[in-house]
Design an enzyme around this catalytic site. Structure first.
Site, PDB file in Angstrom:
ATOM      1  N   VAL A 278       0.635  -1.184  -0.075  1.00 53.26           N
ATOM      2  CA  VAL A 278       0.074  -0.014  -0.271  1.00 53.26           C
ATOM      3  C   VAL A 278       0.917   1.205   0.104  1.00 53.26           C
ATOM      4  O   VAL A 278       0.630   2.240  -0.647  1.00 53.26           O
ATOM      5  CB  VAL A 278      -1.085  -0.068   1.303  1.00 53.26           C
ATOM      6  CG1 VAL A 278      -1.603   1.311   1.410  1.00 53.26           C
ATOM      7  CG2 VAL A 278      -1.994  -1.085   0.898  1.00 53.26           C
ATOM      8  N   GLU A 283      -0.404   7.930  -3.526  1.00 52.83           N
ATOM      9  CA  GLU A 283      -1.939   8.348  -3.415  1.00 52.83           C
ATOM     10  C   GLU A 283      -2.061   9.882  -3.625  1.00 52.83           C
ATOM     11  O   GLU A 283      -2.885  10.235  -4.346  1.00 52.83           O
ATOM     12  CB  GLU A 283      -2.539   8.154  -2.132  1.00 52.83           C
ATOM     13  CG  GLU A 283      -1.984   8.994  -1.082  1.00 52.83           C
ATOM     14  CD  GLU A 283      -0.863   7.829  -0.282  1.00 52.83           C
ATOM     15  OE1 GLU A 283      -0.391   8.161   0.800  1.00 52.83           O
ATOM     16  OE2 GLU A 283      -0.369   6.884  -0.697  1.00 52.83           O
ATOM     17  N   ASP A 325      -7.582  23.933 -41.419  1.00 51.17           N
ATOM     18  CA  ASP A 325      -8.320  24.565 -42.436  1.00 51.17           C
ATOM     19  C   ASP A 325      -7.790  26.104 -43.031  1.00 51.17           C
ATOM     20  O   ASP A 325      -7.225  26.476 -42.179  1.00 51.17           O
ATOM     21  CB  ASP A 325      -9.865  24.292 -41.880  1.00 51.17           C
ATOM     22  CG  ASP A 325     -10.443  24.802 -43.167  1.00 51.17           C
ATOM     23  OD1 ASP A 325     -10.320  24.233 -44.237  1.00 51.17           O
ATOM     24  OD2 ASP A 325     -11.786  25.004 -42.785  1.00 51.17           O
ATOM     25  N   ASP A 630     -12.867  26.090 -39.038  1.00 57.07           N
ATOM     26  CA  ASP A 630     -14.255  26.733 -38.682  1.00 57.07           C
ATOM     27  C   ASP A 630     -15.188  25.505 -39.251  1.00 57.07           C
ATOM     28  O   ASP A 630     -14.855  25.074 -40.230  1.00 57.07           O
ATOM     29  CB  ASP A 630     -14.436  28.035 -39.134  1.00 57.07           C
ATOM     30  CG  ASP A 630     -14.472  28.009 -40.835  1.00 57.07           C
ATOM     31  OD1 ASP A 630     -13.843  27.272 -41.321  1.00 57.07           O
ATOM     32  OD2 ASP A 630     -15.129  29.020 -41.363  1.00 57.07           O
TER      33      ASP A 630
END
Length: 633
Positions: A278, A283, A325, A630
């Site tokens: 553990v 953690e 684009d 766009d």
């Protein structure tokens, strides 16, 4: 239904779709609506709040922490169990709040009002919701109308359609009815009109050939609804979680075995081995990662960027290639007059878009356009021979054809405002533009006389001109002067400028106001060259990305020459770089495309399907790719 209607005669299309020029009956339309479904795009199934919350626990690292907390609780380490569980829950809440807010923001963007459509039903014009349009419907549209579905043109009157949102072509497409070859690309199918595009000039009638997801817009919607892949960060955390889990289990098992061999108590040895396993799980790591990503999302939101997933922030930071684009992204999707040739000399016009700010430069020096007689007349002809309107809202915009809007803006930069010029030169009549004559003429009153002002293809106007306006004087147009003008036109075209010519004629009294009588013996004034120029901030952004080691590729539906011009202006082009077209992409297999894609910087005349193939090819070469654009593309 047949796939390629651009190769079929207009009347044959009506027959193939079981329609007629008077339109469908209401009963037929209802039956087809049930058969084909509503004319709307079907989005992916929405994500529920529960799904978004459950997604926060899918990380392998989170599962290890949950296991560690459970074991800690079983071993009586209540404080450790509470701390670990708290970290897991807080992490989940933080991730949930951010992602669910983003999901809702995306939903809001999708809720666009459905447009109306004018159709013929039982011979009568009716206005219906666009979602009720069905294959076989006869649709009617005119300047300002958004087209509701894919349609084959059956009648046009000087119709121009802005298809930039679909094809990337900045200049409106001039529509006609005649058939086209089967291999005609989408952007060149001028006998078709497509869902989502906008009529900017004239009017037209078409028969609907596809609705909803079967339209070209629908095909794009199918392409973008692909399963989401894990981000680079998620893959790294998963790998880390597996390594930590294996190390913790192996270490715990080894310690347990050693203690048993040393004769220690089994229960005590097991508890110590589990405690070691553990403790090996960090953690705090998950909380640190989540907080860092959340801060990144917050900073991006201040730049108006909506981030759907926290992990996408890290993905963007890992990008090695940006595919952009052109129209509306690198450029403003606003045609701008950049150059003129008048009085035998060239001049530059500064400014971009529809904001009427800019200078007129000749040999680098500013000139007063009002005092340059030929230039002032050319700009006024652009105002008079025009149907567009220049408007000032939150920003400058135009209503109407982008080309005509660019002419109004250029004139306004010189102090000539369209409505004021029209009051000074009242219109008598108009001879509309058509694709055969390639010109438009308006006739105006001026000092008791009638004057015809003509704009159109320079080559056509030169053929119709007998005189030339130069330095304020009208003289005969010689072949040498024609050649000089055509040379200037060629230079502009080589720089991907769209070129328009301007001429006028003082009309004799009693002349018939038709094309054949009016459009002859013209006085040629000059030409202008226009383009949808790059945004001012683009060049610097591209330079910054390149400095960061990120490659830039332009993928556009626009013409190759235009794409190359914008690529040069923005710094995308580099020495030895390749430019390919959609037609060339079609001829390559996926493997060939992947092996050649590294040298490519511009993909022109592409469809959305081509864009998907290019992105996949880049991914095969190990790139993490961002696509920006766009509209639907």
């Amino acid at each position: 239904m047949q796939k390629h209607y651009h190769i079929v005669e207009a009347l044959e299309t009506l027959g193939a779709l079981g329609s007629r020029e008077t339109g469908l009956t209401n009963a037929e339309a209802q039956k087809r609506l049930e058969q084909y479904g509503p004319n709307e795009l079907i989005a992916e199934k929405g994500t529920t709040a529960l799904k978004v919350f459950a997604r926060q626990f899918q990380s392998f690292l989170v599962l290890i922490l949950v296991f560690a907390a459970a074991v800690s609780a079983l071993l009586g380490e209540t404080t450790d169990a509470v701390v670990i569980f708290s970290i897991v829950i807080l992490n989940a809440i933080l991730g949930f709040v951010q992602e669910y807010r983003a999901e809702k923001a995306m939903d809001a963007l999708k809720k666009l009002a459905a447009p109306k459509a004018r159709v013929l039903r039982e011979g009568r014009q009716v206005v219906i919701e666009a979602k009720e349009v069905v294959p076989g419907d006869i649709v009617l549209f005119e300047a300002g109308d958004r087209i509701a579905a894919d349609a084959r043109m059956i009648d046009v009157v000087n119709l121009k359609v802005d298809e930039s949102i679909l094809t990337g072509e900045s200049v409106p497409s001039v529509k006609f009815v005649e058939t086209l070859p089967e291999d005609t690309s989408l952007a060149d199918r001028e006998n078709m009109a497509y869902m989502g595009t906008m009529a900017t000039y004239g009017r037209g009638t078409g028969v609907v050939v596809a609705t909803g997801m079967e339209t070209e817009f629908g095909k794009i919607a199918k392409h973008i609804q692909v399963p989401e892949e894990p981000s680079p960060l998620q893959l790294k955390l998963k790998s880390l979680g597996v390594i930590l889990g294996v190390v913790a289990i192996v270490a715990g098992a080894a310690l347990f075995a050693i203690r048993i061999l040393a004769g220690e108590s089994i229960i005590e040895s097991f508890m110590i081995a589990v405690a070691l396993s553990v403790s090996a799980v960090p953690e705090g790591l998950l909380a640190v990662v989540t907080v860092a990503l959340a801060l990144g999302v917050s900073r991006m939101s201040k730049k108006n960027a909506i981030v759907r997933r926290l992990s996408s922030v890290e993905t963007l930071g890992s990008v090695t290639m940006i595919c952009s684009d052109k129209t509306g992204t690198l450029t403003k999707d606003e045609m701008t007059v950049k150059r003129a040739f008048v009085g035998g000399r060239s001049l530059e016009i500064t400014g971009a878009g529809y904001e009427p700010k800019g200078e007129f430069l000749r040999d680098g020096a500013s000139i007063d356009p009002e005092k340059a007689e030929g230039l002032s007349l050319l700009l006024k002809i652009g105002c008079l021979n025009n149907h567009a309107t220049l408007e000032k809202g939150s920003e400058w915009s135009i209503i109407g054809d982008p080309t005509e809007g660019a002419l109004l803006t250029a004139a306004a930069k010189a102090g000539f405002w369209g409505d004021e010029v029209l009051k000074e030169y009242p219109m008598v009549t108009e001879i509309p533009f058509d694709s055969v004559r390639k010109r438009m003429t308006t006739v105006h009153e001026l000092n008791g006389k009638r004057v015809a002002y003509v704009k159109g293809a320079p080559e056509m106007l030169l053929e119709l001109s007998s005189h030339l306006l130069e330095n304020g004087h009208v003289g005969r147009l010689s072949q040498n002067e024609k050649d000089k003008i055509l040379s200037a036109v060629g230079d502009m075209a080589a720089d991907a400028l769209r070129v328009l010519g301007f001429a006028y004629r003082e009309l004799p009294s009693g002349i018939a106001l038709d094309s054949e009588s009016v459009e002859t013996d013209l006085v040629f004034v000059g030409v202008v060259g226009m383009i949808d120029p790059p945004r001012q901030e683009v060049k610097e952004a591209i330079a910054t990305a390149k400095k960061a080691g990120i490659g830039i590729m332009m993928i556009t539906g626009d013409h190759e020459l235009t794409a190359q011009a914008i690529a040069r202006d923005t710094g995308i082009m580099r020495k030895g770089a390749l430019v390919i077209t959609g037609l060339e992409i079609d001829r390559m297999s996926d493997e060939e495309l992947a092996s050649n894609i590294e040298g490519v910087v511009v993909c022109a005349r592409t469809s959305p399907e081509h864009k998907v193939r290019v992105l996949e090819a880049l991914k095969k070469q190990g790139h993490i790719v961002a696509m920006t654009g766009d509209g639907v593309n």
